[in-house]
Structure formats: C-alpha cells, structure tokens
Write an enzyme that holds these catalytic residues in place. Structure first.
Site, PDB file in Angstrom:
ATOM      1  NE  ARG A 112      -0.283   0.127   5.002  1.00 46.41           N
ATOM      2  CZ  ARG A 112       0.629   0.915   5.534  1.00 46.41           C
ATOM      3  NH1 ARG A 112       1.000   2.016   4.914  1.00 46.41           N
ATOM      4  NH2 ARG A 112       1.207   0.615   6.693  1.00 46.41           N
TER       5      ARG A 112
ATOM      6  N   GLY B  11       1.753   5.063   1.715  1.00 46.91           N
ATOM      7  CA  GLY B  11       1.944   5.471   3.102  1.00 46.91           C
ATOM      8  C   GLY B  11       3.167   4.837   3.727  1.00 46.91           C
TER       9      GLY B  11
ATOM     10  CB  THR C  67       0.192   2.422  10.592  1.00 49.52           C
ATOM     11  OG1 THR C  67      -0.712   2.889  11.594  1.00 49.52           O
ATOM     12  CG2 THR C  67      -0.420   1.241   9.850  1.00 49.52           C
ATOM     13  CD1 TRP C  68       0.997  -2.019  16.821  1.00 51.34           C
ATOM     14  CD2 TRP C  68      -0.966  -1.023  17.207  1.00 51.34           C
ATOM     15  NE1 TRP C  68       0.337  -2.756  17.790  1.00 51.34           N
ATOM     16  CE2 TRP C  68      -0.880  -2.151  18.050  1.00 51.34           C
ATOM     17  CE3 TRP C  68      -2.125  -0.234  17.266  1.00 51.34           C
ATOM     18  CZ2 TRP C  68      -1.875  -2.513  18.936  1.00 51.34           C
ATOM     19  CZ3 TRP C  68      -3.133  -0.591  18.148  1.00 51.34           C
ATOM     20  CH2 TRP C  68      -3.003  -1.718  18.980  1.00 51.34           C
TER      21      TRP C  68
ATOM     22  CB  ALA D 195      -3.736   5.627   9.700  1.00 48.98           C
TER      23      ALA D 195
ATOM     24  N   GLY E  80      -6.969   0.401   3.071  1.00 48.67           N
ATOM     25  CA  GLY E  80      -8.036   1.319   3.418  1.00 48.67           C
ATOM     26  C   GLY E  80      -7.738   2.173   4.624  1.00 48.67           C
ATOM     27  CG  PHE E  81     -10.968   3.164   7.030  1.00 48.75           C
ATOM     28  CD1 PHE E  81     -11.475   2.883   8.292  1.00 48.75           C
ATOM     29  CD2 PHE E  81     -11.714   2.785   5.927  1.00 48.75           C
ATOM     30  CE1 PHE E  81     -12.705   2.244   8.463  1.00 48.75           C
ATOM     31  CE2 PHE E  81     -12.945   2.144   6.075  1.00 48.75           C
ATOM     32  CZ  PHE E  81     -13.432   1.876   7.348  1.00 48.75           C
ATOM     33  CB  ALA E  82      -6.447   1.793  10.874  1.00 46.45           C
TER      34      ALA E  82
ATOM     35  CB  CYS F 108       1.862   8.061   9.495  1.00 50.15           C
ATOM     36  SG  CYS F 108       0.415   7.077   9.929  1.00 50.15           S
TER      37      CYS F 108
END
Length: 215
Positions: free
Chosen positions: A69, A71, A74-75, A141, A154-156, A172
């Site tokens: 992806r 970016g 992240t966690w 994120a 996608g998103f978190a 990030c």
C-alpha cells in the site's frame, strides 16, 4: 454497477486479511465478485507501506510486515476498527478523491461521538488539531493501493486501542505529530462496537456514490 457488500469479520490475523483482500480484488477485477467492504480488527501487528524509512520502524526491533500500500508504517491491534474497501473506482481513476471520501466519512463518525477533527494539508488521514493537550495527532490512518481500477487496503480508526504501541515507532513517518484515539480525546471508553454501525453507514454512502464497473 455493483452493490456494496459489507462483511463484519471480527478479529482476523493481518496476513489472512491481506490474502482475503487479494482474492476479493481478483474477483472484482474479473467481474465475478461485488464491491466489498471488510470491517475487522487485527491482533497486534506493525505494517509498513512502500515509503517507510529504516529509522521509522519499531525502535526495539519488533517484526514488521511490509505491504504493497501507499503510506508509511503504522500499527494495528485490538480496539482499532480497520476497513478494507475493495471497490471499483470511476474512470478516470482518481485515488486522491477515494482517500478524501474515506476521510470525510470518518470525520463524520468522529463528530458523532463528540471528537472534532480536521484534514491537514499534505498529510492523509483524520486529525485532531494541536491544542493545549499536544501537537496535531492522527485518530484515523489511511493507506491505499489501486490496481486495474480496483482499490485495496483502506483505513484504521483508533477507538480504544493500547496507544503505547505508537510510541515504539515514528507513526506514519511523521516525527512532529502524534497518534490518538476516540477514547483518549473524550475521556471515556469508545469501543469498536459503539462506532461500527456509524462507520458502515458512512462508508456505504461514500463508496456507493463512487461505484463504477472497471473498463
């Protein structure tokens, strides 16, 4: 035009969810499967997008899964609602517009539980702006990949996760900003179960509006 299917999958190991995304992506590209939104949580895991630099990775050497992806690092973990839309984008494909739609949907969800958020120029995701409590801090994120007109990743949204995990890396890749959660911002527990209905409704609205069959 494909009807959006939403799957609430519970807790799914990251690598299993990644394989699932790839399968759904192939089916959507081939026209044998619908647009799909996976909503789930992951056991604790760090993932790194293609632009992650070595110094941004966990300071204690914790393993990281490198993914395809956009970016940076992240966690993911319990208490964080993760969404993977596998949807066909309108032609011509506009990845930025897809990201903006998800951001606006998540901002509406945050507002619904009493957390004021904003977008920060040059930075993806949903943010609580700097105040007396600290610098700009990200509450949701976003990182995506688009192949053959169909999205992945996608998103978190941080609902009530263990935020200590974010202090073990440069979230990030942004050293001058922090991470936060809905729970931290309003001072009471906001579990995933409290917001999942609102997230599904908001995402269904923005993703359905953008549906198109790949050329």
């Amino acid at each position: 035009m494909s009807e959006l299917r939403v799957v609430r999958a519970g807790t799914v190991p990251y690598e299993d969810a990644w394989a699932w995304q790839k399968q759904l992506h192939q089916e959507r590209v081939a026209g044998t499967g619908p647009d799909t939104l996976l909503l789930l949580e992951h056991p604790p895991v760090y993932t790194a997008g293609k632009r992650t630099l070595p110094h941004e990775r966990p300071f204690d050497g914790t393993p990281v899964i490198d993914v395809d992806r956009g970016g940076k690092i992240t966690w993911h973990g319990p208490g964080q609602l993760v969404g993977y839309p596998i949807v066909a984008l309108p032609d011509p494909v506009d990845v930025v517009a897809h990201v903006r739609r998800m951001e606006q949907a998540l901002m509406a969800v945050c507002s619904g539980v009493g957390v004021a958020t904003a977008l920060v120029e040059g930075r993806s995701g949903v943010w609580v702006l700097a105040d007396e409590r600290g610098p700009d801090r990200k509450v949701a994120a976003i990182g995506v990949r688009v192949a053959r007109g169909v999205t992945m990743h996608g998103f978190a949204l941080n609902c009530d996760p263990d935020m200590a995990a974010f202090s073990n890396m440069v979230p990030c890749g942004i050293p001058d900003a922090g991470a936060t959660s809905l729970t931290a911002e309003i001072g009471r527990d906001v579990p995933v179960a409290e917001v999942i209905d609102a997230v599904e409704a908001a995402m269904r609205e923005v993703l359905t509006a953008a549906q198109a069959v790949p050329a």
